[in-house]
Scaffold this motif. Structure first.
Motif, PDB file in Angstrom:
ATOM      1  N   TRP A  28       0.811  -1.217   0.000  1.00 21.80           N
ATOM      2  CA  TRP A  28       0.000   0.000   0.000  1.00 21.80           C
ATOM      3  C   TRP A  28       0.849   1.273   0.000  1.00 21.80           C
ATOM      4  CZ3 TRP A  28      -4.966  -0.168  -1.102  1.00 21.80           C
ATOM      5  CH2 TRP A  28      -5.663  -1.355  -0.891  1.00 21.80           C
ATOM      6  N   LEU A  29       1.868   1.323   0.862  1.00 18.38           N
ATOM      7  CA  LEU A  29       2.665   2.551   0.921  1.00 18.38           C
ATOM      8  C   LEU A  29       3.552   2.709  -0.314  1.00 18.38           C
ATOM      9  CD1 LEU A  29       2.838   4.778   3.118  1.00 18.38           C
ATOM     10  CD2 LEU A  29       5.041   3.810   3.757  1.00 18.38           C
ATOM     11  N   GLU A  30       4.072   1.624  -0.850  1.00 21.03           N
ATOM     12  CA  GLU A  30       4.923   1.714  -2.041  1.00 21.03           C
ATOM     13  C   GLU A  30       4.110   1.938  -3.305  1.00 21.03           C
ATOM     14  OE1 GLU A  30       6.879   0.617  -5.648  1.00 21.03           O
ATOM     15  OE2 GLU A  30       5.244  -0.547  -4.741  1.00 21.03           O
ATOM     16  N   GLY A  31       2.920   1.347  -3.387  1.00 22.19           N
ATOM     17  CA  GLY A  31       2.126   1.429  -4.617  1.00 22.19           C
ATOM     18  C   GLY A  31       1.224   2.642  -4.690  1.00 22.19           C
ATOM     19  N   PRO A  32      -0.009   2.561  -4.169  1.00 22.14           N
ATOM     20  CA  PRO A  32      -0.950   3.676  -4.309  1.00 22.14           C
ATOM     21  C   PRO A  32      -0.495   4.969  -3.641  1.00 22.14           C
ATOM     22  CG  PRO A  32      -2.081   1.661  -3.637  1.00 22.14           C
ATOM     23  CD  PRO A  32      -0.623   1.387  -3.515  1.00 22.14           C
ATOM     24  N   LEU A  33       0.241   4.872  -2.532  1.00 22.99           N
ATOM     25  CA  LEU A  33       0.656   6.082  -1.809  1.00 22.99           C
ATOM     26  C   LEU A  33       2.093   6.496  -2.104  1.00 22.99           C
ATOM     27  CD1 LEU A  33      -0.938   5.344   1.683  1.00 22.99           C
ATOM     28  CD2 LEU A  33      -1.843   6.758  -0.170  1.00 22.99           C
ATOM     29  N   GLY A  34       2.809   5.730  -2.924  1.00 31.12           N
ATOM     30  CA  GLY A  34       4.202   6.037  -3.233  1.00 31.12           C
ATOM     31  C   GLY A  34       4.428   6.244  -4.712  1.00 31.12           C
ATOM     32  N   PHE A  35       4.966   5.225  -5.371  1.00 26.00           N
ATOM     33  CA  PHE A  35       5.295   5.327  -6.789  1.00 26.00           C
ATOM     34  C   PHE A  35       4.061   5.643  -7.631  1.00 26.00           C
ATOM     35  CE2 PHE A  35       6.248   3.770 -11.006  1.00 26.00           C
ATOM     36  CZ  PHE A  35       7.556   4.178 -11.208  1.00 26.00           C
ATOM     37  N   GLY A  36       2.958   4.988  -7.342  1.00 23.65           N
ATOM     38  CA  GLY A  36       1.743   5.229  -8.120  1.00 23.65           C
ATOM     39  C   GLY A  36       1.246   6.661  -8.013  1.00 23.65           C
ATOM     40  N   LEU A  37       1.238   7.204  -6.803  1.00 21.63           N
ATOM     41  CA  LEU A  37       0.795   8.588  -6.604  1.00 21.63           C
ATOM     42  C   LEU A  37       1.744   9.574  -7.274  1.00 21.63           C
ATOM     43  CD1 LEU A  37      -1.150  10.579  -5.260  1.00 21.63           C
ATOM     44  CD2 LEU A  37       0.233  10.424  -3.178  1.00 21.63           C
ATOM     45  N   LEU A  69      -6.773   4.859  -9.337  1.00 22.46           N
ATOM     46  CA  LEU A  69      -7.638   3.737  -8.962  1.00 22.46           C
ATOM     47  C   LEU A  69      -7.047   2.369  -9.319  1.00 22.46           C
ATOM     48  CD1 LEU A  69     -10.365   3.064  -7.680  1.00 22.46           C
ATOM     49  CD2 LEU A  69     -11.398   3.206  -9.969  1.00 22.46           C
ATOM     50  N   PRO A  70      -6.396   2.179 -10.494  1.00 24.61           N
ATOM     51  CA  PRO A  70      -5.786   0.869 -10.767  1.00 24.61           C
ATOM     52  C   PRO A  70      -4.733   0.458  -9.740  1.00 24.61           C
ATOM     53  CG  PRO A  70      -5.978   2.133 -12.795  1.00 24.61           C
ATOM     54  CD  PRO A  70      -6.357   3.052 -11.683  1.00 24.61           C
ATOM     55  N   TRP A  71      -4.016   1.430  -9.177  1.00 25.33           N
ATOM     56  CA  TRP A  71      -3.044   1.102  -8.137  1.00 25.33           C
ATOM     57  C   TRP A  71      -3.747   0.594  -6.879  1.00 25.33           C
ATOM     58  CZ3 TRP A  71       2.157   0.974  -8.633  1.00 25.33           C
ATOM     59  CH2 TRP A  71       2.719   1.582  -9.769  1.00 25.33           C
TER      60      TRP A  71
END
Length: 465
Positions: free
Chosen positions: A89-98, A133-135
């Motif tokens: 969660w922190l690396e994907g939607p809240l990190g690289f993805g954001l 949203l996909p993240w």
């Protein structure tokens, strides 16, 4: 080595953590320095919170790597130490993805404004969650299937799809940037964006290789230590490249945040090189003002406009006059110079038209929506109806009070003083000698030579009988 390779705490791990801390400090410094030191006013709307979200995402990305790839030696006893909290969660939607989603939003704004010549059809606060949203869906899927082991490493069949998903967003950013490559930007946004993409892509390439080695080859201890060191270090370089080489605000609707630009340019008109958009020259002839003339005709004179603007500001009603002044500057730009006209239009819209803007003008909802939904930001008559509406308001309110104000009295006195001074300068500067050319002394490159010759000839003539 075996112990720290598995549990963390190797010397190289602490070196990598120090590098990441340094990058975060530099990132925060670059983000806040213009506002704290140079007193740059904080931008409104997405111009502020998009870069702020990128700083937040950068911090999350580095923190997620430190916590999920065994850099620190600690036992995972609590739920908040779970690999799925930090590594998913922190690396994907809240990190690289954001981070990448914010950059895609900024690049899409450039595309719509300068290529399609209209404001983005979807508001930023809607567009950003939609591409993020996909993240969120991917993180939920990974959390549900639970493919991570106790060392937060994925199985091989999950690693390749995750890497491809990251690369997909980089490709989307490259695609938007390629679509605007033919636009001749005034503030070098495209060049900055390309350089940022090149450096960032190179860092991602090394990062992906280190990620794959770290995920797949768990049995090779030295490779685990080296790959996670490379992973965190490249992530730090990746983030610094994004914020130092690539512009943190590609769509520049206000002046640059650099101090040197603040000294050179006092308005957007000056930054765009619009003729006569700077301060008034003292040698300019004063205008002859007739109060019976229509206000729209009087406002064409810059000295009168600035005096009228100062009076309106003193009445806390200067937005309309400032709006007129900037629209007047935009009208000086040639019609075929669409890029500069779009820059100026975007600046005016964000400053005066958007609801809640710093100097929002009081115009009807119909005229406001007509500007916000225009199909061509470079159109010459974009602000015509709004300007006519504001001129009527100024005639009924400000103009009547201005003629009896001290601002008009001071304006007349200064005009009279400048007229007298200008006449005296003409008399003093003119050379009446019949033997010299009709050139002012200060402008004649041979003035000193003429003067010495004249002096010699004059004394010789006086000696004649």
């Amino acid at each position: 080595m075996a112990s720290c390779a598995v549990e963390g705490g190797c010397p190289s791990d602490y070196i990598a953590i120090s590098i990441s801390l340094l990058s975060i400090i530099l990132l925060l410094t670059w983000s806040t320095l213009p506002f704290l030191i140079h007193k740059v006013p904080r931008p409104k709307g997405s111009s502020f919170w998009l870069p702020a979200l990128q700083v937040f995402a950068s911090f999350n990305l580095l923190l997620s790597i430190v916590m999920s790839v065994n850099f620190l030696k600690f036992r995972k006893k609590h739920w908040w130490q779970s690999c799925y909290i930090w590594g998913v969660w922190l690396e994907g939607p809240l990190g690289f993805g954001l981070l990448l989603s914010c950059r895609i939003v900024q690049a899409s704004q450039l595309y719509y404004v300068f290529v399609r010549r209209h404001l983005p059809p979807i508001r930023t606060y809607v567009f950003l969650p939609s591409i993020l949203l996909p993240w969120v869906a991917g993180a939920a899927l990974v959390h549900t299937r639970k493919p991570l082991n106790y060392r937060c490493h994925m199985q091989t069949q999950w690693t390749i799809p995750v890497v491809c998903f990251h690369a997909l967003y980089v490709a989307a950013l490259v695609g938007y940037t390629g679509a605007i490559r033919h636009v001749e930007f005034r503030f070098h946004e495209l060049n900055d964006l390309w350089r940022g993409i090149i450096v960032s892509t190179s860092s991602i390439g090394i990062w992906v290789i280190a990620y794959l080695f770290n995920e797949i080859h768990e049995e090779i201890e030295w490779l685990q230590v080296a790959s996670r060191f490379c992973l965190l270090t490249m992530a730090s370089i990746f983030l610094l490249a994004f914020f130092s080489i690539s512009s943190s605000q590609p769509l520049i609707s206000q002046l640059s945040l650099r101090k040197k630009d603040d000294r050179e340019f006092e308005s957007m008109g000056q930054a765009l090189g619009i003729p006569d958009s700077g301060p008034l020259l003292q040698r300019e002839l004063p205008p002859v003002i007739d109060p019976n003339e229509p206000l729209d005709k009087l406002l064409l004179d810059k000295r009168f406009r600035q005096s009228f603007m100062a009076f309106a500001d003193s009445c806390l009603a200067g937005e309309s006059v400032h709006f007129y002044d900037e629209v007047h500057e935009r009208n000086k730009i040639p019609v075929d110079d669409t890029v500069r006209r779009i820059y100026m239009a975007r600046h005016i819209i964000e400053k005066y038209i958007v609801a809640g803007s710093t100097m929002e003008v009081n115009i009807s909802h119909r005229n406001r929506q007509e500007i916000l939904t225009t199909a061509n930001l470079a159109h010459p008559a974009l602000f015509k109806n709004a300007l006519n509406e504001l001129l009527q308001l100024m005639k009924m309110n400000l103009a009547k009070d201005y003629w009896s104000s001290m601002y008009f009295v001071r304006f007349q006195e200064e005009a009279s003083m400048r007229t007298t001074g200008h006449e005296l300068e003409q008399v003093a500067a003119w050379n009446f000698s019949p033997r010299l050319s009709a050139v002012h002394g200060v402008d004649d490159p041979f003035h000193q030579e003429h003067h010495s010759k004249d002096s010699g000839l004059g004394s010789h003539d006086l000696d004649r009988p």
